[in-house]
Scaffold this motif. Structure first.
Motif, short mmCIF file in Angstrom:
data_model
loop_
_atom_site.label_atom_id
_atom_site.label_comp_id
_atom_site.label_asym_id
_atom_site.label_seq_id
_atom_site.Cartn_x
_atom_site.Cartn_y
_atom_site.Cartn_z
N ASN A 124 -7.79 2.06 -3.33
CA ASN A 124 -9.17 2.34 -2.93
C ASN A 124 -9.38 3.75 -2.38
N GLY A 125 -8.42 4.64 -2.56
CA GLY A 125 -8.58 6.02 -2.11
C GLY A 125 -8.63 6.19 -0.62
N GLU A 126 -8.17 5.20 0.15
CA GLU A 126 -8.24 5.29 1.62
C GLU A 126 -6.90 5.50 2.25
N GLY A 168 -3.69 13.56 2.05
CA GLY A 168 -2.52 13.01 1.38
C GLY A 168 -1.26 13.70 1.87
N TRP A 169 -0.10 13.22 1.34
CA TRP A 169 1.19 13.78 1.76
C TRP A 169 1.28 15.28 1.50
N GLY A 170 0.71 15.76 0.40
CA GLY A 170 0.80 17.19 0.07
C GLY A 170 0.23 18.05 1.18
N ALA A 171 -1.01 17.76 1.58
CA ALA A 171 -1.67 18.54 2.63
C ALA A 171 -0.98 18.34 3.99
N ILE A 172 -0.57 17.11 4.27
CA ILE A 172 0.07 16.81 5.57
C ILE A 172 1.39 17.57 5.71
N LEU A 173 2.24 17.51 4.69
CA LEU A 173 3.54 18.19 4.77
C LEU A 173 3.36 19.70 4.88
N MET A 176 0.85 -1.17 0.00
CA MET A 176 0.00 0.00 0.00
C MET A 176 0.90 1.24 0.00
N GLN A 177 0.79 2.07 -1.00
CA GLN A 177 1.63 3.25 -1.14
C GLN A 177 0.85 4.51 -0.77
N ALA A 178 1.49 5.40 -0.02
CA ALA A 178 0.85 6.64 0.38
C ALA A 178 0.66 7.55 -0.83
N SER A 179 -0.44 8.28 -0.83
CA SER A 179 -0.79 9.17 -1.94
C SER A 179 -0.45 10.62 -1.58
N ILE A 180 -0.12 11.39 -2.59
CA ILE A 180 0.16 12.82 -2.36
C ILE A 180 -1.15 13.60 -2.21
N THR A 181 -2.23 13.09 -2.81
CA THR A 181 -3.51 13.79 -2.77
C THR A 181 -4.42 13.21 -1.68
N ASN A 182 -5.46 13.95 -1.36
CA ASN A 182 -6.41 13.54 -0.33
C ASN A 182 -7.33 12.45 -0.86
N SER A 183 -7.83 11.65 0.09
CA SER A 183 -8.88 10.69 -0.24
C SER A 183 -10.16 11.16 0.43
N THR A 184 -11.18 10.35 0.40
CA THR A 184 -12.44 10.74 1.04
C THR A 184 -12.36 10.69 2.57
#
Length: 192
Positions: free
Chosen positions: A190-192, A13-18, A1-9
């Motif tokens: 799965n966008g989670e 994601g990493w972008g917002a978190i960083l 499972m790879q972390a996403s840069i964008t948000n899910s529902t």
């Protein structure tokens, strides 16, 4: 499972978190730096700290603009079902207030150095000269912007304290995922 840069529902994601944690760190450090620099007896050290404070203020302004642009392009995850109706209405207002303070505070600092009759250039991280805002220099304007910057700083730190308290309440008292979704990024699957 790879972390996403964008948000899910359900998670950021990493972008917002960083951006969130970098801005939080700089914002809180700026408050501490501002508090110390105006209380030093050594003018040389105070001058150096003021230059760092201005540099990080310009960086903060750029990062918050980037954060807002990122937020406009990535919808926030839905709040957990455990969040009540009143909180669902006030949470967006609280975030809007945080964004507003994070823009107003560095802008007020920029205005302060722009109206100063000392005419000391701002050189963020000694890389370039940041032009002053097109507003007139005067002692009265400097007094106004000094007070505005001071009041905005204390109001902003109070707002951050409320934000932190709310996140801790969600985590420890309510036991929901409001805090953890800003720590653990969404995944590609799965966008989670």
């Amino acid at each position: 499972m790879q972390a996403s840069i964008t948000n899910s529902t359900s998670r950021y994601g990493w972008g917002a978190i960083l951006l969130h944690w970098l801005i939080a760190l700089i914002f809180i450090a700026q408050f501490g730096l501002g508090f110390v620099m105006v209380r030093l007896t050594s003018q040389r050290t105070a001058f150096q700290l003021i230059q760092w404070h201005k540099s990080f203020g310009f960086l903060l302004l750029g990062l918050i603009i980037l954060r807002i642009a990122w937020r406009l392009g990535n919808s926030a995850p839905a709040l957990p079902d455990s969040v009540g109706a009143l909180e669902r209405r006030t949470a967006p207002l609280a975030h809007l207030a945080l964004y507003a303070f994070q823009i107003a505070l560095p802008l007020s600092g920029w205005a302060l150095v722009s109206v100063s009759t000392l005419d000391i250039p701002s050189m963020p991280f000694d890389l370039f000269v940041m032009p002053n805002l097109p507003i007139g220099e005067s002692d009265a304007a400097e007094s106004f912007w000094t007070a505005a910057h001071w009041y905005l700083a204390y109001a902003g730190i109070a707002l951050v304290a409320v934000h932190v308290a709310a996140a801790l309440r969600h985590h420890f008292q309510l036991g929901d995922a409001v805090l953890t979704r800003m720590i653990t990024p969404s995944s590609d699957r799965n966008g989670e």
